[in-house]
Design an enzyme around this catalytic site. Structure first.
Site: not given
Ligand SMILES: CC(C)(COP(=O)(O)OP(=O)(O)OC[C@H]1O[C@@H](n2cnc3c(N)ncnc32)[C@H](O)[C@@H]1OP(=O)(O)O)[C@@H](O)C(=O)NCCC(=O)NCCSC(=O)/C=C/CCCCCCCCCCCCC(=O)O
Length: 719
Positions: A63, A102, A125
Site C-alpha cells: 500500500a 499489500g 505491515e
Molecule cells: C524494500 C523497499 C520496498 C525498497 O527499498 P529501497 O530500494 O532501499 O528503497 P527505499 O529508499 O526504501 O524506498 C524508495 C522510495 O520509495 C518510498 N517507498 C517505499 N515503499 C513505499 C510504500 N509502500 N509506500 C510509499 N512509499 C514507499 C520510500 O519512502 C522512498 O521514497 P524517497 O526516495 O525517500 O522519497 C523499502 O522501501 C520498503 O521496505 N518499503 C516498505 C514496504 C512495506 O512496508 N510495505 C507495506 C506497506 S503497508 C501495506 O501494504 C498495507 C496493506 C494493507 C492495507 C489495507 C487497507 C488499508 C486501509 C484501511 C483503513 C481502515 C481503517 C480506517 C479506520 C477509520 O479511520 O475509520
C-alpha cells in the site's frame, strides 16, 4: 503517470502492469487502474488468462504508506483483491524484485504466483504499526499453515524466493525472466479448475494444540514488542483465521486494523520508516551527501583492535572491503587474530555466505596502512593519543586518504588539526558491538570536506548501517543527549529512588534496558573517564554535590572508586553471579550505600512516582535535543529520532524522543520542564530550550514541519 496499464498479449493473455515508481506502491491511481483492468478482462471474451506484474522489475512494495496520513479515497484493496480472486480466468502474479505488504496480499489473491529467484517477499505491515488487512492475515495461514504465518506476520521479516517456494507461498521460482515464464504458465493452466486455487475458500490448517500455539505466540510478541500493539493485533487476526470461517475472519481483520490504523503507534512507526529515509541527506556545509563526489573504498585500515576496533574490522570485511587491522599491543593483537576470523565466519553465516567477501591482514605497525584509501582509528578515548596517531597517519598514508576517528564525543577539529589536510578528517562513531549495531554517526568537523563526509556516509551504508550526518560538539547528538538523561537518573537516586525503580519505569516505557542496567553493561568507568577529563571528579571523604556551578551527583564516581564497574567486575548498580555475569540482581549493598549517602548529605528520601521518573529523564533528554536542533548539530528531528531508535534503544513504536514530545504535546513538555526547573534551579539541563519555547509560541507545529520552522527561524534571527 502513476497507474496500472492494461494490454493483451498474443490476443489471449491480459497483462496488468503496476506503474508507480520506485516501488509500484498501490496508490489510489494504481488501485483504480487495477479495478478498471479487471473489468476489461471480464468483458473481453478473447482473454483466457491474466498476468499481473510491476514495472521496472519490481512487483509491488505494498500500500502507498503516504496515503495513510490523510483520508483514504479510491477503490479499496479488499474488494479489489476479491474481484481478482473471483475471476473465472486464471490470474498469475509475476513477482520480480519485491512483493511486500499489500503487494504480497495482491499476489495471494491471484490463483498462481511465479517468482524470480532474487525477489523478496513479506508482510511487513507490523513494522508500520499495522496488520496485513487486505486479506493477508486470512489467506496466508490458509496457504502455509498457522505456525509459519504467525512467524511471517508477527515479525514482518522479508523472505527470499527460495524460502517462499519451500513454504508454498509461490508455485515456481525462476532465474530467467519471471514475466515471460508467468505468461507461458498462464496459458498452460487455462481450463483447469480454479476453486482450489482460491485461498479464501480453503480451510485453515491449524495444529491440534492451536490454542496453546496462539497463546505462546501472544506471550512471545508481548515480551519482544515492549508495549507494541500491532504484533498483538496480528496474533488476534491469525486466531480469527484459525478459528472462524473466512468471512468472519475478514471482519475481525477489519476491526483490528481500524483500531491500529489511527493509533499513535502506527503514526510513530510510519514516521520512523520515512525518517530512516530522510536522514543523513545533509551536512553543516549545506552540501548533500548524495550529490557530493564519493570515493569507493576498496581497502581500509582500522587502528586499535579492542572491542570496537574488532567489530569495525568485521563490519568492513563483511561489506567486501579489504582491511589492514593494526594493533601495537602484542596481547591485544593476538586476541584479535583469534577472535576476528571467528566473528567474521559467524557474520558471513548469518548473511548466508560461505566465505566473507573482504580479506583481512593483521599488523603491529602503522607503516602497513600506507596503501589504504581510508583509515578508521579506534583506539582508547584519549585526545593526546588520538592526535599522535593522526599526525603519524598524515605522514604514513598517501595523499588523499580519508582519516576517520571512531570517537564517541571528542572534538573532530582538534584531530583534524594534527594532520596536513583537515578536509579529509571526519568522525565515524560506531556503536558496540560495531558489526551488529545499525547506527553510525558520521561527524562533520568544521573543516571536513563534503567528499570526505559523503565517502564515510556511503561506506556506512555499504556496511549495512543507518548513517546519520551530525555536527561536531561534545558527545555529538546521541551522547550529548544521554548526559542530562543519566544525570537525572542519578539525582533521582539521591532523592529516594532505587536503581530498580528507575529502570523499571524506563523499561515499562519500552527501553530494552533501564539506565542503570545499561550502565552496568557498558561499564561505569566509561563515563567516569569522561568526567575526569572534564575536571569534574574529586576524591575525598565529603565530596560536594555542586561542581562547576551546578548540581552534580558524585554517586557514580564513588561506585567506580569502590571498584564497582558493572558486569565486568560482577558488581555495579546490581550484583551479578561473578565478573562477566549477565543476570542483574538487586543488591542490598547498593541500598545501604544510597541510604548512607543520603544521610551524610542531609537528603530526606521521598517516594518518587513513575511519572516523575519518566518526565525528568525523558524530557531532560528531549530538551537537549531541541538545543541540538537550535545549534544546527542535527539537520532535523528525524535525525535525532533515528539516532535514538537505532543506537539507544528508544522504542520504535514511540517514534523517537522528538516525535514523542510532539505526541505528548510541546506545551505540556514545556510546562513540565518549567515545573522541574523551578524545583531544581541548580540543574541547567532542565531549563527549557528557547527553540521549544518558540515552537510552542508558533502553535506547536507537527514534527514534520520543524525543519522548515527552524530554517525560517534561523534566517529570521540573522536579519
Ligand atoms: C524494500 C523497499 C520496498 C525498497 O527499498 P529501497 O530500494 O532501499 O528503497 P527505499 O529508499 O526504501 O524506498 C524508495 C522510495 O520509495 C518510498 N517507498 C517505499 N515503499 C513505499 C510504500 N509502500 N509506500 C510509499 N512509499 C514507499 C520510500 O519512502 C522512498 O521514497 P524517497 O526516495 O525517500 O522519497 C523499502 O522501501 C520498503 O521496505 N518499503 C516498505 C514496504 C512495506 O512496508 N510495505 C507495506 C506497506 S503497508 C501495506 O501494504 C498495507 C496493506 C494493507 C492495507 C489495507 C487497507 C488499508 C486501509 C484501511 C483503513 C481502515 C481503517 C480506517 C479506520 C477509520 O479511520 O475509520
Amino acid at each position: 503517470m502513476k497507474m496500472a496499464t492494461y494490454s493483451v498479449l498474443s490476443g489471449s493473455v491480459a497483462l496488468i502492469t503496476l506503474q508507480n515508481p520506485p516501488v509500484n506502491a498501490l496508490s489510489e491511481a494504481v488501485r483504480t487502474g487495477i479495478t478498471d483492468a479487471v473489468q476489461r478482462t471480464l468483458k473481453d471474451p478473447q482473454v483466457t488468462s491474466v498476468v499481473i506484474c510491476g514495472q521496472n522489475g519490481r512487483f509491488c512494495g505494498g500500500a502507498d504508506i503516504r496515503e495513510f496520513a490523510g483520508p483514504m479515497s479510491g477503490p479499496p484493496l479488499v474488494p479489489m483483491i476479491h474481484a481478482l480472486e473471483a475471476m473465472e480466468k486464471p490470474v498469475v502474479a509475476a513477482i520480480e524484485g519485491l512483493a511486500l505488504g499489500g503487494g504480497l496480499e495482491l499476489a495471494l489473491g491471484c490463483h498462481y504466483r511465479i517468482a524470480h529467484s532474487q525477489a523478496l517477499l513479506g508482510l511487513p505491515e507490523v513494522t508500520l504499526g499495522l496488520l496485513p488487512a487486505a486479506g493477508g492475515s486470512q489467506r496466508l495461514p490458509r496457504l502455509i499453515g498457522l505456525p509459519a504465518a504467525l512467524d511471517l506476520i508477527t515479525t514482518g521479516r522479508h523472505i527470499s524466493a527460495s524460502e517462499a517456494l519451500k513454504l508454498g507461498i509461490v508455485d515456481q521460482v525462476t532465474d530467467d525472466n519471471a514475466l515471460k515464464m508467468a505468461v507461458e504458465f498462464a496459458r498452460s493452466v487455462v481450463g483447469q479448475p480454479l476453486g482450489p486455487r482460491r485461498l479464501s475458500t480453503r480451510p485453515c490448517h491449524s495444529p491440534p494444540d492451536v490454542d496453546s500455539v496462539l497463546d505462546q505466540a501472544l506471550a512471545q510478541v508481548w515480551q519482544r514488542g515492549r508495549g507494541a500493539l500491532a504484533p498483538v493485533a496480528c496474533v488476534g487476526a491469525l486466531r480469527a483465521a484459525a478459528t472462524l470461517p473466512y468471512a468472519q475472519g475478514m471482519e475481525k481483520e477489519r476491526e483490528l486494523m481500524a483500531t491500529l490504523f489511527n493509533s499513535g503507534q502506527a503514526r510513530a512507526l510510519q514516521y520512523a520508516f520515512f525518517s530512516q529515509r530522510v536522514v543523513g541527506k545533509w551536512q553543516p556545509s549545506g552540501a548533500r551527501w548524495d550529490n557530493s563526489t564519493t570515493r569507493t573504498i576498496r581497502k581500509a585500515a582500522v587502528i586499535g583492535l579492542g572491542t570496537m576496533g574488532r567489530g569495525i574490522v568485521v563490519a568492513l570485511a563483511l561489506a567486501g572491503v579489504s582491511v589492514v587491522a593494526v594493533e601495537s599491543q602484542e596481547k591485544q593483537l593476538a586476541a584479535a587474530r583469534q577472535m576476528v576470523p571467528e566473528m567474521l565466519q559467524r557474520g558471513a553465516g548469518r548473511r548466508g555466505l560461505d566465505t566473507p567477501p573482504g580479506v583481512i591482514s593483521f599488523s603491529s605497525g602503522l607503516e602497513d596502512v600506507s596503501e589504504v584509501e581510508l583509515v578508521i582509528e579506534a583506539v582508547f578515548e584519549d585526545m593526546a593519543l588520538k592526535r599522535r596517531i593522526f599526525s603519524r597517519l598524515a605522514t604514513v598514508c598517501r595523499p588523499g586518504t580519508v582519516l576517520c576517528s571512531n570517537t564517541s564525543g571528542l572534538d573532530i577539529d582538534q584531530l583534524a588539526e594534527a594532520t596536513q589536510n583537515p578536509a579529509l578528517v571526519v568522525g565515524m562513531h560506531f556503536f558496540a558491538p560495531a558489526h551488529v549495531m545499525k547506527l553510525l554517526e558520521v561527524v562533520c568537523g568544521p573543516r571536513s570536506s563534503p567528499e570526505a563526509v559523503a565517502t564515510a556516509m556511503v561506506l556506512g551504508k555499504r556496511m549495512g548501517k543507518v548513517s546519520v550526518a551530525v555536527g561536531n560538539c561534545p558527545g555529538f547528538v546521541g551522547n550529548r543527549m544521554l548526559k542530562p538523561y543519566m544525570e537525572q537518573a542519578n539525582f533521582l537516586l539521591e532523592e529516594g529512588a532505587t536503581p530498580q525503580q528507575v529502570d523499571e519505569a524506563l523499561e515499562g516505557f519500552g527501553f530494552p534496558m533501564g539506565v542503570f542496567r545499561m550502565s552496568d553493561l557498558s561499564g561505569l568507568d566509561v563515563g567516569w573517564r569522561v568526567r575526569k577529563e572534564a575536571g569534574l571528579t574529586e576524591q575525598g571523604v565529603e565530596p560536594t554535590r555542586m561542581r562547576q556551578g551546578q548540581r552534580y551527583s558524585p554517586l557514580p564516581d564513588q561506585m567506580c572508586e569502590g571498584g564497582r564497574l558493572g558486569q565486568k567486575t560482577g558488581r555495579g548498580w546490581y550484583r551479578y553471579d561473578g565478573p562477566g555475569g549477565r543476570v542483574a540482581r538487586s543488591d542490598p549493598w547498593v541500598q545501604n550505600f544510597l541510604e548512607t549517602y543520603r544521610a551524610r548529605h542531609g537528603l530526606v528520601p521521598r517516594r518518587i512516582a513513575t511519572e516523575e521518573i519518566l518526565e525528568r529523564c525523558l524530557y531532560a533528554l528531549t530538551n537537549e535535543g531541541f538545543n541540538i536542533l537550535q545549534d544546527g548539530v542535527a539537520a532535523g528531528p528525524e535525525d535525532i529520532d533515528v539516532i535514538y531508535v537505532f543506537g539507544y534503544g528508544w522504542p520504535r513504536h514511540r517514534g523517537g524522543p522528538m516525535f514523542h514530545a510532539g505526541q505528548v504535546g510541546l506545551a505540556r513538555v514545556l510546562e513540565k520542564l518549567e515545573h522541574y526547573q523551578h524545583s531544581h534551579p541548580d540543574v541547567p539541563h532542565l531549563k527549557p530550550s528557547s527553540l521549544l519555547r518558540r515552537l510552542v509560541a508558533a502553535g506547536s507545529p507537527p514534527v514534520q514541519k520543524w525543519r522548515e520552522f527552524i530554517s525560517k527561524d534561523r534566517v529570521h534571527s540573522q536579519l
